[in-house]
Scaffold this active site. Structure first.
Site, mmCIF file in Angstrom:
data_model
loop_
_atom_site.group_PDB
_atom_site.id
_atom_site.type_symbol
_atom_site.label_atom_id
_atom_site.label_comp_id
_atom_site.label_asym_id
_atom_site.label_seq_id
_atom_site.Cartn_x
_atom_site.Cartn_y
_atom_site.Cartn_z
ATOM 1 N N ARG A 185 41.241 -78.414 94.868
ATOM 2 C CA ARG A 185 40.334 -77.262 94.776
ATOM 3 C C ARG A 185 41.076 -76.100 94.102
ATOM 4 N NH1 ARG A 185 39.045 -80.026 99.315
ATOM 5 N NH2 ARG A 185 36.910 -80.030 100.078
ATOM 6 N N HIS A 230 41.504 -72.691 98.065
ATOM 7 C CA HIS A 230 41.289 -73.427 99.332
ATOM 8 C C HIS A 230 41.707 -74.890 99.217
ATOM 9 C CE1 HIS A 230 38.892 -70.203 101.358
ATOM 10 N NE2 HIS A 230 38.608 -69.887 100.112
ATOM 11 N N ASN A 246 34.940 -67.284 105.840
ATOM 12 C CA ASN A 246 36.379 -67.081 106.005
ATOM 13 C C ASN A 246 36.654 -66.546 107.408
ATOM 14 O OD1 ASN A 246 37.265 -67.875 103.456
ATOM 15 N ND2 ASN A 246 37.163 -65.815 102.598
ATOM 16 N N TYR A 290 30.169 -72.923 93.261
ATOM 17 C CA TYR A 290 30.474 -74.069 94.127
ATOM 18 C C TYR A 290 29.851 -75.356 93.608
ATOM 19 C CZ TYR A 290 32.457 -70.811 97.412
ATOM 20 O OH TYR A 290 33.248 -69.856 97.980
ATOM 21 N N ARG A 319 36.018 -81.412 89.953
ATOM 22 C CA ARG A 319 36.818 -81.885 91.086
ATOM 23 C C ARG A 319 36.412 -83.284 91.528
ATOM 24 N NH1 ARG A 319 37.415 -81.472 96.602
ATOM 25 N NH2 ARG A 319 35.288 -80.784 97.022
#
Ligand code: HDD
EC number: 1.11.1.6
Length: 710
Positions: A77, A80, A153, A367, A374
């Site tokens: 990532r 994170h 978070n 996202y 990814r």
């Protein structure tokens, strides 16, 4: 053909587990095969011509095995990267139908499966857990109406207000591009250069320089959705909401010295803690809290709800606890679940909606987009961990790694060849309908005046801290800025940012850095004026922000390191162990070497850890039982003295019984210091007093701690 009715699902706590079971592969009792199921007879020797001859290209097992190995890695990532996750469930306490039609919030008897991933932000996948950093707290709810991701978070604000600046803040925080230094740390030039030039970071800086950025455990930190979202009920009424996760074990932190030492001795400290707690049946729990704001009241708060650098103090809008999150199952496979899980802020369900927060709007794109790189293509939501439990039917098709085999010849809408299916649902039938917010305006690149107050909440945070918490922020800034090589950057942070937050803060940091004490700049006046025009109620303090004010009523799952040698007082150990375990704590026996040690009763006990592999920073408290022979050895052992001195310096509870009090003396520690509990021979109330001291977590008022050589 029989008429089909639309599929629905009924979900319970185990639904996701049952769905994942179909994809699990257990080799127990099975033959080794190739990827295509052909049994293999030898996986140690490649196929060759003669025992010393050339290898044959024909060896499909060799080629497959090496090819698969060569491609095991996927990009980590971009932020994170380092994370740990667990399965569990969410359960609402009572129906929230008044506020939202989301099914996850309707029925108190229903447990919705969740997958939760905690993470650090800046470090790579292999970096240490205890780095000073924000912690990610991402929750995927597998609801009947589809997946809802609350990607939060452990800090309720963010560095920037507009997502367009995200690449800048992340580039600045990550290792510098020319030499890729430093790993998992913001203590470097580029991060503080950015901060010094971007005052909207001020509030977040206070949080990440505080002990919130070095949590004791994932299980002991809060979580926040950060943005203002909307809750929409069945009547279409929308209210603003901020989401909070409140840990049942309270909010606790490490101290900076411990964090750094743990980074070397146990870089997996948080991952191990989460895993082991679940394995032992100590399931981590949080309560979901909501701050609900009527749309009509939004302006009266005087706080820009669309600004992710702002909180709504709990004193202004209380947090209502509405449900419980329980993590009770570790993943089966790290890569398949923890690594491949893909969260997205845009994954919402009917009854939950967005606001125009410009940070949130950019996240909704980012996202989705990042997973293409990814996870290698657009079918990532078909991976077992990401797949919703709700039925999926649409005309999205093809692409790399497509799993679904779509039935029928109609792949367009509208169609008659497929009987018009899949057909559209109305909002009443469960379709997602975006809240019809009225919007007018010009297309401009501009932030409203209400986004310009960068310092008042940063100051509020600093003022709301207890004295030790303020000192820790100052020390953290001295550490971070002390590592910045460019003096002009250090100076700019003090002169442009810190001075506008709090003069005590700026003065102390400047002194530690050998910089001139800054004078208040004119910026303060302007900022205060903006705050005033917004009608911000001038809260001098928000007690809810201080960890000192969090509950400290339990020692559940706390680890107490016990220093022992042969001849320890067996009765002391037994009594203390029984009391601590009854209160939910755990004793870990530490000695010079592994094996066993013999107590005063002639019985041997098993040592859990050798002093070589551990340190006081891995424990919440220290206990040393009496027993003259054991204490005599510990007193002469530098590591044991260091252990207890270090725990003292870190303000942890220390319990000693009978002869073990001599160890305090040998280490130069005060027996009358807060949190030091000395049990005399036959002293009955020792365990209770010790437990009380452990529950406090730290005893900051140990004035002499800085004189201790640890
Ligand atoms: Fe983000 C990952 C939390 C702002 C872009 N973010 C990511 C994760 C968490 C957060 C917990 C890890 C999810 C996981 O475990 O897989 N991010 C936040 C919070 C923010 C925030 C609480 C501010 C309120 N993020 C933010 C912005 C952007 C991103 C403004 C881009 C415009 N975040 C990403 C990303 C990541 C990510 C690049 C990296 C990996 C991933 O998404 O799946 O898209």
């Amino acid at each position: 053909m029989a008429k089909k009715t639309p599929e629905t699902v009924s979900i319970n706590e185990r639904s996701k587990d049952a769905a994942l079971e179909k994809d699990r592969s257990d080799p127990t009792g099975q033959r080794l095969t190739t990827d295509l199921g052909v049994p293999v007879e030898d996986t140690d020797n490649s196929l060759r011509v003669g025992a010393r001859g050339p290898t044959l290209l024909e060896d499909f097992h060799l080629r497959e095995k090496i090819m698969r190995f060569d491609h095991e890695r996927i990009p980590e990532r971009v932020v994170h990267a380092r994370g740990s996750a667990a399965h569990g469930y969410f359960q609402v306490y009572e129906s929230l139908a008044e506020y939202t039609k989301a099914k996850v919030f309707q029925d108190p008897s229903k447990k919705t499966p969740v997958f939760v991933r905690f993470s650090t932000v800046a470090g790579s996948r292999g970096s240490a857990d205890t780095a000073r950093d924000v912690r990610g707290f991402a929750v995927k709810f597998y609801t009947e109406e589809g997946n809802w991701d609350l990607v939060g978070n452990n800090i309720p604000v963010f560095f920037i207000q507009d997502g367009i600046k995200f690449p800048d803040v992340v580039h600045a925080a990550k290792p510098e591009p020319h030499h890729e230094i430093p790993q998992a740390a913001t203590a470097h030039n580029s991060f503080w250069d950015f901060v010094s030039l971007v005052p909207e970071t001020a509030h977040m800086i206070m949080w990440i320089m505080s002990d919130r950025a070095i949590p004791r455990s994932f299980r002991m930190m809060e979580g926040f959705g950060v943005h203002t979202f909307r809750l929409v009920n069945a009547q279409g009424v929308s209210r603003f909401v901020k989401f909070h996760w409140k840990p049942v074990l309270g909010v606790h932190s490490l101290v900076w010295d411990e964090s750094q030492k743990l980074g070397g001795k146990d870089p997996d400290f948080h991952r191990r803690d989460l895993w082991e707690s679940i394995e032992k049946g100590h399931f981590p729990e949080w309560e979901l809290g909501l701050q609900i704001i009527e749309e009509a009241d939004a302006d009266k708060l005087g706080i820009e709800l669309l600004d992710a650098t702002k909180i709504i103090p709990e004193e202004l809008v209380p947090v209502r606890r509405v449900g419980k999150l329980v993590l009770n199952r570790n993943p089966t496979n790290f890569f398949a679940e923890t690594e491949q899980v893909a969260f997205c802020t845009a994954n919402v369900v009917p009854g939950i909606d967005f606001t125009d927060d410009p940070l949130l709007q950019a996240r909704n794109f980012s996202y989705l987009d990042t997973q293409l790189t990814r996870l290698g293509g657009p079918n990532f939501n078909q991976l077992p961990i990401n797949r919703p439990l709700a039925p999926v039917h649409n005309f999205q098709q093809d692409g790399f790694q497509r799993h679904t085999i779509d039935v029928g010849r109609a792949n367009y809408f509208p169609n008659s060849l497929g009987g018009g299916c899949p057909f559209l649902a109305s909002a009443e039938q469960g379709a997602y309908r975006h809240f019809p917010e009225k919007v007018t305006g010009e297309k401009i690149r501009k932030r409203a005046e209400s986004f310009q107050d960068h310092f008042s909440q940063a100051g509020l945070f600093f003022r709301s801290m207890s004295k030790p918490e303020r000192e820790h922020i100052i020390l953290a800034l001295q550490f971070e800025l002390g590592k910045v090589e460019r003096e002009e950057v250090r100076k700019r942070v003090v002169d442009q940012i810190l001075v506008n937050i709090d003069s005590e803060l700026a003065t102390e940091v400047a002194e530690g850095l050998g910089l001139p004490v800054p004078v208040m700049t004119a910026v303060k006046g302007k900022i205060e004026k903006v705050a005033e025009s917004l009608g911000v109620p001038r809260l001098d303090k928000s007690p809810a922000l201080s960890m000192e004010n969090q509950k400290k009523d339990s020692i559940k799952t706390r680890r107490i390191g016990v220093l022992i040698g042969d001849g320890f007082d067996a009765a002391d150990l037994q009594a203390t162990k029984a009391a601590i375990e009854k209160a939910g704590g755990e004793l870990v026996l530490i000695s010079r070497r592994l094996g066993t040690v013999k107590g005063s009763d002639g019985q041997s006990v098993k040592v859990d850890k050798s002093a070589v592999t551990t340190g006081s920073f891995e424990y919440d408290a220290v206990f040393v039982p009496g027993g003259a022979p054991s204490v005599a050895v510990l007193k002469k052992d530098g590591d044991s003295l260091h252990f207890i001195q270090e725990a003292y310096r870190h303000c942890k509870a220390i319990g000693v019984t009978k002869e073990a009090a001599e160890l305090l003396q040998a280490g130069g520690l005060s027996a009358s210091s807060p949190g030091v509990v000395v049990g005399a021979a036959g002293g009955q109330d020792f365990p209770e007093k010790f437990i009380e001291a452990i529950a406090q977590h730290r005893h900051w008022s140990r004035h002499d701690k800085d004189l201790i050589p640890a």
